[in-house]
Write a protein that holds these residues in place. Structure first.
Motif: not given
Length: 348
Positions: A235-239, A16-21, A81-86, A241-248
């Protein structure tokens, strides 16, 4: 770490890839971890970079995205915008491991590898865009940890060069991922039949990094021998940068169920009836008396037929019985034929 246990056992390793979601919120990131675990994912994956470690804060045309999902955005702004804080990584890793999942991240420079080593990660992912970053690949591989290498955009020669980079530092624990680096990916561009060719050509396990819509491509990849499937989870509740090609959450859980069902359906090479089929054996065809026959009368196409069920002689004897066989006794309509009912043909 479940990766090689799954490969050995013929079970797909699902990432499961979180990326910037996460949308810039730690609570969202932890909710994605929990959703991944609830869905049955084997591994939770992050990306370890900052805008400054992945690109330059430069406003020339070179650094502007010209088409696709992020059209007219500068790379620096997008990654900021998309990065995950270390500083989130340790908490996310703890949450994932407490829920029984592996933790994986994609480093994008040497400092990311060094940072992930302090967290005790057990494997690394190299992104498709970095598949040509030979120094980075060597750096990650030199840790001795398994390397999962995405091959989007890469030629066969570039894939071989990346593999050689891993092997040059003594690391042969590599899994390749077929990938199309378009977001989202059209089915026409995925060319999943490349998966078994990659396995044969490069001699390492192969999986799929799937950016297409839905789960169809992932299921198809498993049928072609993919040992890893990576898919973005949001998350279905969160739009984001990557949600358009992600599964909820719901869709990802269905993906996992579909992959596990596909594995069950693929099974193993087997030509014998399954236990579930055993009760059906009785309903196959065999030889039955189709009209009353008097003792000594020959068998004919009118008085002997191949029908269901299977309590009579095998149908392989039909022609021989018509040519040479006679009734050894009176036989009534509907009687299953047995050797003791036959004269003129030796039992065999």
């Amino acid at each position: 770490m479940k990766l090689y246990d799954h490969i050995r056992d013929g079970k797909t390793y699902i990432i499961a890839e979180m990326s910037g979601n996460h949308g810039g919120k730690l609570e969202n990131a932890l909710a994605i971890v929990r959703a991944a675990a609830a869905a049955g994912a084997d591994c939770l994956k992050l990306q370890t970079y900052t805008a400054d470690t992945i690109t330059l804060d430069c406003r020339t045309d070179d650094f502007l995205v010209h088409d696709g999902l992020w059209k007219k955005r500068y790379l620096y702004d997008l990654y900021k915008e998309a990065y995950t804080p270390w500083e989130w990584h340790a908490a996310i890793k703890r949450e994932a491991e407490s829920l029984g999942m592996d933790f994986l991240s994609t480093p994008f420079d040497f400092t990311a590898v060094d940072f992930l080593e302090t967290l005790g990660v057990e494997l690394y992912k190299i992104a498709s865009f970095e598949a040509v970053d030979i120094p980075l690949i060597r750096k990650a591989a030199s840790t001795g940890k398994p390397v999962i290498l995405s091959c989007g955009m890469a030629s066969a020669e570039e894939i071989q060069e990346a593999l050689d980079a891993c092997r040059s530092v003594g690391n042969d624990h590599v899994v390749l991922l077929k990938c199309c680096s378009a977001y989202p990916t059209d089915f026409d561009t995925m060319n999943l039949r490349t998966i078994p060719d990659m396995r044969s050509r490069f001699g390492v396990p192969v999986g799929l990094s799937d950016h297409s819509e839905g789960s169809l491509a992932s299921i198809a990849a498993v049928t072609l021998g993919a040992v890893v499937v990576e898919k973005h989870l949001c998350l279905a509740s969160c739009q984001s940068v990557d949600s358009d090609f992600s599964l909820n959450e719901t869709q990802f859980a269905q993906l996992v169920r579909d992959i596990r069902s596909t594995e069950r359906a693929l099974g193993k090479v087997n030509y014998a009836p399954s236990p579930a089929e055993a009760q059906s054996l009785a309903h196959r065809r065999s030889l039955y008396v189709a009209a009353d026959i008097r003792k000594g009368e020959p068998f004919t196409a009118e008085n002997l037929r191949s029908v269901r069920p299977a309590f009579g002689l095998h149908t392989r004897y039909y022609d021989e019985l018509l040519e040479h066989g006679r009734a050894a006794k009176d036989l009534a309509f509907g009687t299953p034929l047995h050797w003791e009912d036959v004269d003129g043909v030796e039992p065999h």
